[in-house]
Design a protein around this motif. Structure first.
Motif, short mmCIF file in Angstrom:
data_model
loop_
_atom_site.label_atom_id
_atom_site.label_comp_id
_atom_site.label_asym_id
_atom_site.label_seq_id
_atom_site.Cartn_x
_atom_site.Cartn_y
_atom_site.Cartn_z
N ALA A 51 7.33 20.38 9.88
CA ALA A 51 7.92 19.26 8.68
C ALA A 51 8.82 19.76 7.67
O ALA A 51 9.82 19.19 7.27
N LYS A 52 8.58 21.22 7.28
CA LYS A 52 9.55 21.56 6.40
C LYS A 52 10.83 21.83 6.90
O LYS A 52 11.80 21.57 6.50
N ALA A 53 10.82 22.19 8.24
CA ALA A 53 12.23 22.51 8.91
C ALA A 53 13.05 21.01 8.92
O ALA A 53 14.29 20.76 8.88
N LEU A 54 12.20 20.01 9.35
CA LEU A 54 12.87 18.55 9.23
C LEU A 54 13.49 18.29 7.84
O LEU A 54 14.49 17.87 7.76
N CYS A 55 12.54 18.50 6.82
CA CYS A 55 12.86 18.28 5.42
C CYS A 55 14.19 19.13 5.04
O CYS A 55 14.83 18.52 4.28
#
Length: 188
Positions: A51-55
């Motif tokens: 999720a943090k990589a996508l964000c």
């Protein structure tokens, strides 16, 4: 007061949700995204990292974070931060002072403002001679409330001027010598 920020230049307007169309987390035909990735359990570190990589790639990351903070959203990963990471930001939100938000409001945009930013708008409007009617329109308050705020600002400005300590200027010197009381004579 909390730190001052000057970005982003374009803030989300009141009620505006159009930014969500540009979010990476929106699943499309060409980019399917599982929304459950953004609501992991605390021990699901792989989901959190995903999720943090996508964000990290999202063009509206800051807007998403602002929306989560301003809306009081405490669940899931928003703006690239977990629930725990957003906690301190939620606590400090009321004292956030972002001058770009203040300036955008003075310019007539309907921007989400914190309590501190609303006060900064009032002071800026007062100092720039903005009418009470315009201030009422900018802050979406009644004219009576705007008049009251201007009265309070005038009173605060007056009190600040009255409470400033008077500075004593040292006596002037003539030809390198200090003047003493006897040099002035006596009062008649």
């Amino acid at each position: 007061m909390t730190s001052t920020m000057n970005s982003p230049a374009h803030h989300r307007q009141l009620g505006d949700q159009t930014w969500q169309a540009d979010a990476i987390c929106q699943s499309t035909e060409y980019s399917p995204v599982d929304p459950e990735v953004f609501f992991p359990e605390p021990d699901e570190t792989a989901k959190i990292a995903t999720a943090k990589a996508l964000c990290g790639q999202c063009p509206v990351r800051r807007t998403c974070l602002d929306a989560a903070l301003e809306g009081g959203d405490t669940d899931g990963i928003r703006g690239g931060l977990t629930e725990e990471e957003r906690g301190p930001l939620h606590d400090k939100l009321a004292s956030r002072l972002d001058y770009s938000r203040v300036n955008a409001t003075i310019a007539g945009r309907d921007v989400h403002l914190t309590h501190t930013e609303r006060r900064a708008v009032e002071y800026a409007a007062y100092r720039h001679g903005v009418s009470e009617q315009r201030l009422a329109w900018l802050l979406k308050v009644t004219e009576e409330h705007a008049k009251k705020r201007y009265r309070e600002i005038r009173r605060a400005e007056r009190n600040r001027t009255l409470n400033q300590p008077k500075t004593n200027t040292p006596p002037t010197e003539t030809s390198g010598e200090r003047l003493i009381r006897d040099d002035f004579g006596t009062a008649a």
